[in-house]
Design an enzyme around this catalytic site. Sequence first.
Site, PDB file in Angstrom:
ATOM      1  N   THR A  61       0.065  -1.244   0.285  1.00  0.00           N
ATOM      2  CA  THR A  61      -0.393  -0.424   0.303  1.00  0.00           C
ATOM      3  C   THR A  61       1.414   1.271  -0.260  1.00  0.00           C
ATOM      4  OG1 THR A  61      -0.691  -0.098   2.283  1.00  0.00           O
ATOM      5  CG2 THR A  61      -2.141  -0.715   1.115  1.00  0.00           C
ATOM      6  N   LYS A  93       8.418   3.971   2.633  1.00  0.00           N
ATOM      7  CA  LYS A  93      10.410   4.742   2.548  1.00  0.00           C
ATOM      8  C   LYS A  93      10.030   6.007   3.592  1.00  0.00           C
ATOM      9  CE  LYS A  93      10.167   3.040  -2.648  1.00  0.00           C
ATOM     10  NZ  LYS A  93       7.980   3.519  -2.725  1.00  0.00           N
ATOM     11  N   ALA A  95      13.222   7.838   5.692  1.00  0.00           N
ATOM     12  CA  ALA A  95      13.851   8.614   5.291  1.00  0.00           C
ATOM     13  C   ALA A  95      14.468   9.753   5.986  1.00  0.00           C
ATOM     14  CB  ALA A  95      14.188   8.902   3.672  1.00  0.00           C
ATOM     15  N   ILE A  97      15.778  10.893  10.624  1.00  0.00           N
ATOM     16  CA  ILE A  97      16.891  10.105  11.919  1.00  0.00           C
ATOM     17  C   ILE A  97      15.507   9.801  12.003  1.00  0.00           C
ATOM     18  CG2 ILE A  97      17.837  12.595  10.967  1.00  0.00           C
ATOM     19  CD1 ILE A  97      16.374  13.255  13.818  1.00  0.00           C
ATOM     20  N   GLY A  98      16.740   8.990  13.470  1.00  0.00           N
ATOM     21  CA  GLY A  98      16.070   7.756  13.864  1.00  0.00           C
ATOM     22  C   GLY A  98      14.600   8.710  14.939  1.00  0.00           C
ATOM     23  N   ASN A  99      14.682  10.044  15.320  1.00  0.00           N
ATOM     24  CA  ASN A  99      14.204  10.011  16.200  1.00  0.00           C
ATOM     25  C   ASN A  99      12.137  10.349  15.762  1.00  0.00           C
ATOM     26  OD1 ASN A  99      13.021  10.598  18.716  1.00  0.00           O
ATOM     27  ND2 ASN A  99      13.148  12.807  18.482  1.00  0.00           N
ATOM     28  N   GLN A 211       9.922   3.904 -15.020  1.00  0.00           N
ATOM     29  CA  GLN A 211      10.194   3.358 -14.387  1.00  0.00           C
ATOM     30  C   GLN A 211      10.343   1.611 -15.739  1.00  0.00           C
ATOM     31  OE1 GLN A 211       9.756   0.932 -12.579  1.00  0.00           O
ATOM     32  NE2 GLN A 211       7.443   1.197 -11.044  1.00  0.00           N
ATOM     33  N   ARG A 232       0.766  -1.447 -11.933  1.00  0.00           N
ATOM     34  CA  ARG A 232      -0.135  -1.095 -12.977  1.00  0.00           C
ATOM     35  C   ARG A 232      -0.680  -2.891 -14.605  1.00  0.00           C
ATOM     36  NH1 ARG A 232       2.511   4.317 -14.302  1.00  0.00           N
ATOM     37  NH2 ARG A 232       4.293   2.649 -13.165  1.00  0.00           N
TER      38      ARG A 232
HETATM   39  N1  5IU Z   1       8.319   1.086  -6.495  1.00  0.00           N
HETATM   40  C1  5IU Z   1       9.372   0.362  -7.633  1.00  0.00           C
HETATM   41  N2  5IU Z   1      10.556   1.222  -7.995  1.00  0.00           N
HETATM   42  C2  5IU Z   1      10.987   0.993  -6.430  1.00  0.00           C
HETATM   43  C3  5IU Z   1      10.408   1.216  -5.235  1.00  0.00           C
HETATM   44  C4  5IU Z   1       9.526   1.198  -5.541  1.00  0.00           C
HETATM   45  O1  5IU Z   1       8.551   1.476  -8.788  1.00  0.00           O
HETATM   46  O2  5IU Z   1      12.173   1.259  -6.959  1.00  0.00           O
HETATM   47  I1  5IU Z   1      11.125   1.610  -3.436  1.00  0.00           I
HETATM   48  C5  5IU Z   1       7.240   0.970  -6.112  1.00  0.00           C
HETATM   49  C6  5IU Z   1       6.271   2.281  -7.155  1.00  0.00           C
HETATM   50  C7  5IU Z   1       4.986   1.261  -6.737  1.00  0.00           C
HETATM   51  C8  5IU Z   1       5.388  -0.095  -7.432  1.00  0.00           C
HETATM   52  O3  5IU Z   1       4.178   1.601  -5.731  1.00  0.00           O
HETATM   53  O4  5IU Z   1       6.449   0.134  -6.163  1.00  0.00           O
HETATM   54  C9  5IU Z   1       5.650  -0.499  -8.992  1.00  0.00           C
HETATM   55  O5  5IU Z   1       4.124   0.036  -9.573  1.00  0.00           O
HETATM   56  P1  5IU Z   1       3.966  -0.324 -11.305  1.00  0.00           P
HETATM   57  O6  5IU Z   1       3.952  -2.187 -11.404  1.00  0.00           O
HETATM   58  O7  5IU Z   1       2.776   0.156 -11.900  1.00  0.00           O
HETATM   59  O8  5IU Z   1       5.378   0.184 -11.483  1.00  0.00           O
END
Ligand code: 5IU
Length: 262
Positions: A61, A93, A95, A97-99, A211, A232
């Site tokens: 998600t 994802k 990205a 700092i820890g806190n 992509q 997709r």
């Molecule tokens: N996603 C990527 N590439 C990455 C990472 C995450 O495509 O390097 I980290 C995510 C983005 C999307 C899914 O939520 O994976 C890929 O979707 P599609 O199959 O529609 O491209």
Amino acid sequence: MSASLSYLERSKLHSNPTAKAFLELMERKKSNLSVAADLNKKAALIELADKVGPYICLLKTHIDVVEDFDQDLVDQLTALAKKHDFMIFEDRKFADIGNTVKLQYGSGIYKIASWSDITNAHMVPGEGIVQGLREVGLPLNRAMLLLAEMSSAGTLAKGDYTVKTVEVARKYKDFVVGFIAMERYADKEGDDFIYMTPGVGLDQTSDGMGQQWKHPREVVFDRGCDVIIVGRGIYGNGRDAAKEAKRYQEAGWNAYVERISK
Ligand code: 5IU
């Protein structure tokens, strides 16, 4: 070495309860397919999860794209996870700092740690990010992946960055159970990481926005990864999501069976 073992054999190598249960689930369901549900309406997300549920091991998600998010969405998704026997991976994802990531993971509107079995983080901030997430996630039996590489053209996550990411994962194996990666790295004694790979498609190779899609066999058989993440290719362009999910499940599973039997 672990690329030639079955998911079930590998489940015994993990101390993290989520990793163990996940590998068992994959074997039981004969699925190494994760659907990337990048949908921005609650109803559409629930409908997709219900349709593809029988074919997947993991629902990925992006909860922050859902315009009408509420706690009921989480309740419905976790109920569907039970009904169809899949786990949930919020691809947050992290990205910072820890806190800060501790707060982002455990609180705010989404309270990700309360419902997402697996989440992930970039290594840019250094290992404090893992320490922060681990503090919240470990008591809840959660697990995380580190982003060692990305699927998009021009990604900066490569080379030495990837090598250092793997080193940090080895230090926190009780919580870091695998990677988002484009290929399997050389195992060291005691390693058994779960490799999840986005950028997978059976029919197209690019989306025109960076992509890059690879065939499931290339990902699982040639490159030794464990989970194919497909978005997709399954729900895009008015596709029949259940039919496509079945097709990807079979392609991913066949490539895995071929890999462990070679
Ligand atoms: N996603 C990527 N590439 C990455 C990472 C995450 O495509 O390097 I980290 C995510 C983005 C999307 C899914 O939520 O994976 C890929 O979707 P599609 O199959 O529609 O491209």
